[in-house]
Design an enzyme around this catalytic site. Structure first.
Site, PDB file in Angstrom:
ATOM      1  N   GLY A  60      31.555   0.950 -22.550  1.00  0.00           N
ATOM      2  CA  GLY A  60      31.987   2.343 -22.625  1.00  0.00           C
ATOM      3  C   GLY A  60      30.843   3.255 -23.044  1.00  0.00           C
ATOM      4  O   GLY A  60      29.705   3.086 -22.617  1.00  0.00           O
ATOM      5  N   ILE A 119       1.438  -2.513  -7.885  1.00  0.00           N
ATOM      6  CA  ILE A 119       0.904  -3.844  -8.163  1.00  0.00           C
ATOM      7  C   ILE A 119       1.145  -4.202  -9.628  1.00  0.00           C
ATOM      8  O   ILE A 119       0.692  -3.494 -10.533  1.00  0.00           O
ATOM      9  CB  ILE A 119      -0.611  -3.923  -7.851  1.00  0.00           C
ATOM     10  CG1 ILE A 119      -0.882  -3.448  -6.416  1.00  0.00           C
ATOM     11  CG2 ILE A 119      -1.120  -5.334  -8.097  1.00  0.00           C
ATOM     12  CD1 ILE A 119      -0.126  -4.202  -5.342  1.00  0.00           C
ATOM     13  N   GLN A 144      30.006  -0.514 -18.297  1.00  0.00           N
ATOM     14  CA  GLN A 144      31.371   0.000 -18.274  1.00  0.00           C
ATOM     15  C   GLN A 144      32.213  -0.608 -19.396  1.00  0.00           C
ATOM     16  O   GLN A 144      33.007   0.088 -20.047  1.00  0.00           O
ATOM     17  CB  GLN A 144      32.014  -0.304 -16.913  1.00  0.00           C
ATOM     18  CG  GLN A 144      33.290   0.470 -16.636  1.00  0.00           C
ATOM     19  CD  GLN A 144      33.027   1.950 -16.382  1.00  0.00           C
ATOM     20  OE1 GLN A 144      31.895   2.360 -16.158  1.00  0.00           O
ATOM     21  NE2 GLN A 144      34.074   2.754 -16.435  1.00  0.00           N
ATOM     22  N   GLY A 164       4.281  -0.116   2.518  1.00  0.00           N
ATOM     23  CA  GLY A 164       5.462  -0.770   1.962  1.00  0.00           C
ATOM     24  C   GLY A 164       5.750  -2.063   2.692  1.00  0.00           C
ATOM     25  O   GLY A 164       4.906  -2.956   2.758  1.00  0.00           O
ATOM     26  N   GLU A 184       9.294  -7.549  -3.987  1.00  0.00           N
ATOM     27  CA  GLU A 184       9.084  -8.739  -3.150  1.00  0.00           C
ATOM     28  C   GLU A 184      10.029  -8.755  -1.950  1.00  0.00           C
ATOM     29  O   GLU A 184      10.566  -9.798  -1.576  1.00  0.00           O
ATOM     30  CB  GLU A 184       9.173 -10.031  -3.970  1.00  0.00           C
ATOM     31  CG  GLU A 184       8.023 -10.162  -4.960  1.00  0.00           C
ATOM     32  CD  GLU A 184       7.822 -11.568  -5.473  1.00  0.00           C
ATOM     33  OE1 GLU A 184       8.033 -12.527  -4.711  1.00  0.00           O
ATOM     34  OE2 GLU A 184       7.452 -11.700  -6.650  1.00  0.00           O
ATOM     35  N   GLU A 200       0.840  -1.201   0.000  1.00  0.00           N
ATOM     36  CA  GLU A 200       0.000   0.000   0.000  1.00  0.00           C
ATOM     37  C   GLU A 200       0.876   1.251   0.000  1.00  0.00           C
ATOM     38  O   GLU A 200       2.057   1.184   0.350  1.00  0.00           O
ATOM     39  CB  GLU A 200      -0.931   0.001   1.211  1.00  0.00           C
ATOM     40  CG  GLU A 200      -1.926  -1.143   1.199  1.00  0.00           C
ATOM     41  CD  GLU A 200      -2.947  -1.062   2.321  1.00  0.00           C
ATOM     42  OE1 GLU A 200      -2.895  -0.100   3.112  1.00  0.00           O
ATOM     43  OE2 GLU A 200      -3.798  -1.975   2.402  1.00  0.00           O
ATOM     44  N   PRO A 201       0.290   2.406  -0.379  1.00  0.00           N
ATOM     45  CA  PRO A 201       1.083   3.637  -0.507  1.00  0.00           C
ATOM     46  C   PRO A 201       1.868   4.017   0.743  1.00  0.00           C
ATOM     47  O   PRO A 201       3.001   4.483   0.654  1.00  0.00           O
ATOM     48  CB  PRO A 201       0.030   4.698  -0.838  1.00  0.00           C
ATOM     49  CG  PRO A 201      -1.082   3.942  -1.496  1.00  0.00           C
ATOM     50  CD  PRO A 201      -1.107   2.610  -0.820  1.00  0.00           C
ATOM     51  N   ASN A 202       1.288   3.811   1.930  1.00  0.00           N
ATOM     52  CA  ASN A 202       1.933   4.291   3.149  1.00  0.00           C
ATOM     53  C   ASN A 202       2.523   3.186   4.021  1.00  0.00           C
ATOM     54  O   ASN A 202       2.978   3.446   5.128  1.00  0.00           O
ATOM     55  CB  ASN A 202       0.931   5.102   3.983  1.00  0.00           C
ATOM     56  CG  ASN A 202       0.464   6.350   3.251  1.00  0.00           C
ATOM     57  OD1 ASN A 202       1.273   7.106   2.723  1.00  0.00           O
ATOM     58  ND2 ASN A 202      -0.845   6.555   3.202  1.00  0.00           N
ATOM     59  N   SER A 244      16.423  -5.591  -0.279  1.00  0.00           N
ATOM     60  CA  SER A 244      17.610  -6.300   0.207  1.00  0.00           C
ATOM     61  C   SER A 244      17.689  -6.226   1.732  1.00  0.00           C
ATOM     62  O   SER A 244      18.107  -7.190   2.397  1.00  0.00           O
ATOM     63  CB  SER A 244      18.877  -5.701  -0.417  1.00  0.00           C
ATOM     64  OG  SER A 244      18.927  -5.982  -1.798  1.00  0.00           O
TER      65      SER A 244
END
Length: 379
Positions: A339, A157, A336, A131, A363, A127-129, A366
């Site tokens: 380049g 979602i 990298q 997480g 989901e 939900e928005p508030n 970390s």
């Protein structure tokens, strides 16, 4: 563990490579630029059995295990992470939740349509508030006779607008109570259930991410998965398996970026030799290859445990944490190695670079994986 690649895995990998070259690669940058969710492509994936990889054959699924499932996600994600993400979310979350916790009537009603790609699935927890703080969710369901009236909103979602059916976790008890949430299956077209704003994203742009809004949405008690108060506990078990799929998604993106960099390093000449001959580049490739192999072992260990019906709480978190973090590193090094060309959309690594960051967030971030792992090892 048996490290041999099975005949089914080999068959699935080749099928996806052939399909991907024909149906995905020619259009993937167009979808990315337009943020178009290619529903027709997923119908075709359903025809290949990839929208119900783990679903038993009795429900029109493929009836495979987690090793085949990982292979399918990896091969799709080597080409386009967005497609791998949507396929994984459909299989692991919505379809997986109904398969694991639905009654026979619910399974017979929903699994055949989901497994064949006739219906696209969504899964609503965030939900928005809130997480990661799912215990404080604001979306509530109040019983009214044989129905529950749902009010609130979910965000971030996958398939929030285009999904034909959603598994939604809502609060039916007290705030913060892990037994105060319940899961319901809600079909698109149910009055009061609508899709909201679609997110404008850095990467994974062909995988739809949107709000789901519930405004006095009446859902019959027969749509409940399991019993009242079991929604959060069910969700944690679903996420244990889902993390294997995000680890596989990470692995596929890492392999795609690595293979592109490996080929480029052998073709790109500077100072009269391929840049792969320079130690600065060859050592990068060595590190990339080693981290990919380590991630692969963690993922297949978790998949093996899942196939055996054992707990994968710690192992799936480890696989997801490591695979997603090294995938970001590998994609970064691939850019990298390319380049200046790596910074352009003429080459594939810039897309891998943009797509892969989501893997360290979706989901469970970390940081949440480290929380899960530390709790497991400190019991």
């Amino acid at each position: 563990m048996n490290f041999d690649i099975s005949e089914n895995q080999t068959m699935i990998a080749q099928m996806i490579r052939d399909f991907g070259e024909k149906e995905i690669r020619p259009k993937m940058m167009e979808w990315d630029e337009a943020q178009e969710f290619p529903i027709d492509l997923f119908k075709k994936l359903g025809g290949l059995g990839l929208m119900g990889v783990l679903v038993p054959e009795k429900y029109n699924g493929s009836g495979f295990g987690y090793h085949e499932y990982v292979t399918a996600i990896v091969e799709l994600s080597k080409i386009d992470g967005s497609i791998g993400l949507s396929m994984a979310a459909h299989n692991s979350l919505c379809t997986g939740h109904i398969m694991q916790f639905g009654n026979e009537t619910q399974k017979e009603k929903y699994l055949p349509k989901l497994a064949t790609g006739e219906w696209i699935g969504a899964w609503g927890l965030t939900e928005p508030n809130t997480g990661s703080d799912a215990g404080n969710m604001k979306t509530v369901a109040v019983q009214d006779g044989d129905y529950y009236v749902i009010n609130g909103a979910k965000n971030f979602i996958t398939h929030g607008k285009s999904g034909d059916v959603a598994v939604v976790i809502v609060r039916t008890g007290e705030v913060g109570d892990s037994h105060g949430m319940t899961a319901f299956v809600v079909e698109r077209g149910t009055p009061g259930f609508t899709g909201g704003r679609k997110e404008n994203k850095l990467g994974m742009r062909a995988s739809e991410t949107a709000e789901m809004i519930f405004d006095n949405c009446r859902v019959h008690k027969d749509q409940m998965l399991g019993n009242v108060g079991e929604g959060f506990i069910q969700s944690m078990k679903i996420l244990d398996g889902g993390r294997i799929s995000i680890a596989a998604l990470s692995l596929g993106i890492a392999e795609g970026a690595y293979l592109a960099a490996l080929q480029y390093a052998q073709e790109r000449h500077q100072f009269n030799q391929p840049i792969a001959k320079f130690q600065g580049i060859s050592f990068k490739l060595a590190d990339m290859a080693t981290k990919i192999e380590a991630a692969k072992l963690l993922i297949y260990q978790a998949a093996d445990l899942k196939n055996k019906g054992k707990s994968v709480n710690k192992e799936s978190a480890m696989a997801k944490l490591y695979a997603s973090e090294i995938a970001v590193e590998v994609a970064n090094e691939a850019v990298q190695i390319f380049g200046g060309y790596g910074f352009t959309k003429d080459y594939p690594v810039e897309k891998f670079y943009r797509d892969v960051k989501l893997c360290t967030i979706g989901e469970g971030t970390s940081e949440i994986q480290k929380l899960v792992i530390s709790r497991a090892i400190l019991k």
